[in-house]
Design a protein around this motif. Sequence first.
Motif, short mmCIF file in Angstrom:
data_model
loop_
_atom_site.label_atom_id
_atom_site.label_comp_id
_atom_site.label_asym_id
_atom_site.label_seq_id
_atom_site.Cartn_x
_atom_site.Cartn_y
_atom_site.Cartn_z
N PHE A 160 26.91 35.33 44.40
CA PHE A 160 27.39 34.42 43.36
C PHE A 160 27.64 35.17 42.05
O PHE A 160 28.69 34.99 41.42
N VAL A 161 26.70 36.01 41.65
CA VAL A 161 26.86 36.78 40.41
C VAL A 161 28.06 37.71 40.51
O VAL A 161 28.85 37.83 39.56
N ASN A 162 28.21 38.38 41.63
CA ASN A 162 29.35 39.29 41.81
C ASN A 162 30.68 38.56 41.74
O ASN A 162 31.67 39.07 41.20
N LEU A 163 30.70 37.34 42.28
CA LEU A 163 31.93 36.53 42.23
C LEU A 163 32.26 36.16 40.78
O LEU A 163 33.43 36.28 40.36
N ILE A 164 31.27 35.70 40.03
CA ILE A 164 31.49 35.36 38.62
C ILE A 164 31.99 36.59 37.86
O ILE A 164 32.95 36.51 37.07
N TYR A 168 35.65 36.88 36.12
CA TYR A 168 35.67 37.08 34.67
C TYR A 168 36.54 38.27 34.31
O TYR A 168 37.41 38.19 33.43
N GLU A 169 36.32 39.39 35.00
CA GLU A 169 37.06 40.61 34.67
C GLU A 169 38.55 40.48 34.99
O GLU A 169 39.39 40.91 34.20
N GLN A 170 38.88 39.88 36.13
CA GLN A 170 40.28 39.85 36.55
C GLN A 170 41.05 38.65 36.00
O GLN A 170 42.23 38.79 35.62
N LEU A 171 40.43 37.48 35.95
CA LEU A 171 41.17 36.27 35.59
C LEU A 171 41.01 35.87 34.12
O LEU A 171 41.98 35.45 33.49
N TYR A 172 39.80 35.98 33.60
CA TYR A 172 39.51 35.40 32.28
C TYR A 172 39.63 36.39 31.13
O TYR A 172 40.25 36.10 30.11
N LYS A 173 39.04 37.56 31.30
CA LYS A 173 38.95 38.52 30.20
C LYS A 173 40.31 38.92 29.63
O LYS A 173 40.44 39.04 28.39
N PRO A 174 41.35 39.12 30.46
CA PRO A 174 42.65 39.52 29.90
C PRO A 174 43.27 38.50 28.95
O PRO A 174 44.10 38.87 28.12
N ILE A 175 42.88 37.22 29.05
CA ILE A 175 43.47 36.20 28.17
C ILE A 175 42.39 35.50 27.35
O ILE A 175 42.57 34.38 26.88
N LYS A 176 41.27 36.19 27.16
CA LYS A 176 40.12 35.61 26.46
C LYS A 176 40.49 35.13 25.06
O LYS A 176 40.12 34.02 24.65
N ASN A 177 41.24 35.94 24.30
CA ASN A 177 41.57 35.57 22.92
C ASN A 177 42.47 34.34 22.85
O ASN A 177 42.28 33.47 22.00
#
Length: 344
Positions: A160-164, A168-177
């Motif tokens: 579960f942690v590895n999935l999150i 996060y790294e691939q989907l969320y972080k690039p468009i975080k701002n």
Amino acid sequence: MEKLHGNFYADRSPVYELFILMLQVSDYKDPEKDTYHKPEIEKMNQWIAEQRKSLPEHILDELNVFFHPDSFFGLSMTQVVYQFNKYGDIEESLEFLKSADAKKMIYFFFNTGHNSLENESIIDNPSEVHKHIKNSTLTLPEKSKLFYLYFDPEETKERFVNLIQHCYEQLYKPIKNQLETIHTQGLENIKRLSGQQLKEIIRFDSHSDEKLPETIVIFPSYYHQDNSVFSYASNADIAISIVGMQMIEDKMEGTNTEEKVIELARALSDSKRITIIRELNKAPYYGFELAQRLNLSSPTISHHMNILFRLGLVTTSKYENKIYYEVSKEKLKQSLAEMTDLLT
């Protein structure tokens, strides 16, 4: 967190937004050609489809395990990260999950919108756990999945942690701002809603705050579009509602009458929804109870409820630490009258 009206508060949460994004990617299906979507939602759906194609097969498999719409075990972490104040930063939340007790995490998987384990003590009794899962209204594949996860808590936690982390790294972080800016606007929109509109947003239609949970926190979500997720912790009397920004904007602007009538006609064309309304006209029921009475799975009930809630035909109320569904008879009469006026 900002106080709104009465028991209502509003806040932003990148953690919850990531959970919703993972749910959307897991559940993505090519839309039917005759289904209309607003341009901004169509654009979002195209982006979600592209992201789904970019993910490795094993990540898609894990999304199907932890964020399948028939169980969404991962969303059981909503109350946990809130009560430990870890909902405001994804990296902090990840560190919290890494240090969490694996068996305790599995216990929370037993408490989602489709499943509930009120007696925590049975978690150490495999035969009682088996009986509980067998009698739950989860679909058969999700029952098997939960039983497997239960018997290997350490590996389950690591997966579960590895999935999150990966999402996060691939989907969320690039468009975080960009998402931070969107959430700020969403929070401002929530603050413009009246107390009654807030009750409608979270599916409560009571005019008395005595029936509301002691604390109700609304979080805007870009990816949840015109839907919402409702989580209630009876021990703390805290309700969390993750609400799609399109739903918030529709509530602010009002909805076109013709569009409302068309959606009403579609909703009432399904025999299961008619059955649900007729059953709730007899008496209010909480989710598991309603699922058992109608011999339907909790995910099926949840799917139909989302549609009825969006139209305001069904609302919720709190009684003895349970959230009960009930028909809004006045709204039903009003909606049918609007349909008659439009067609005559």
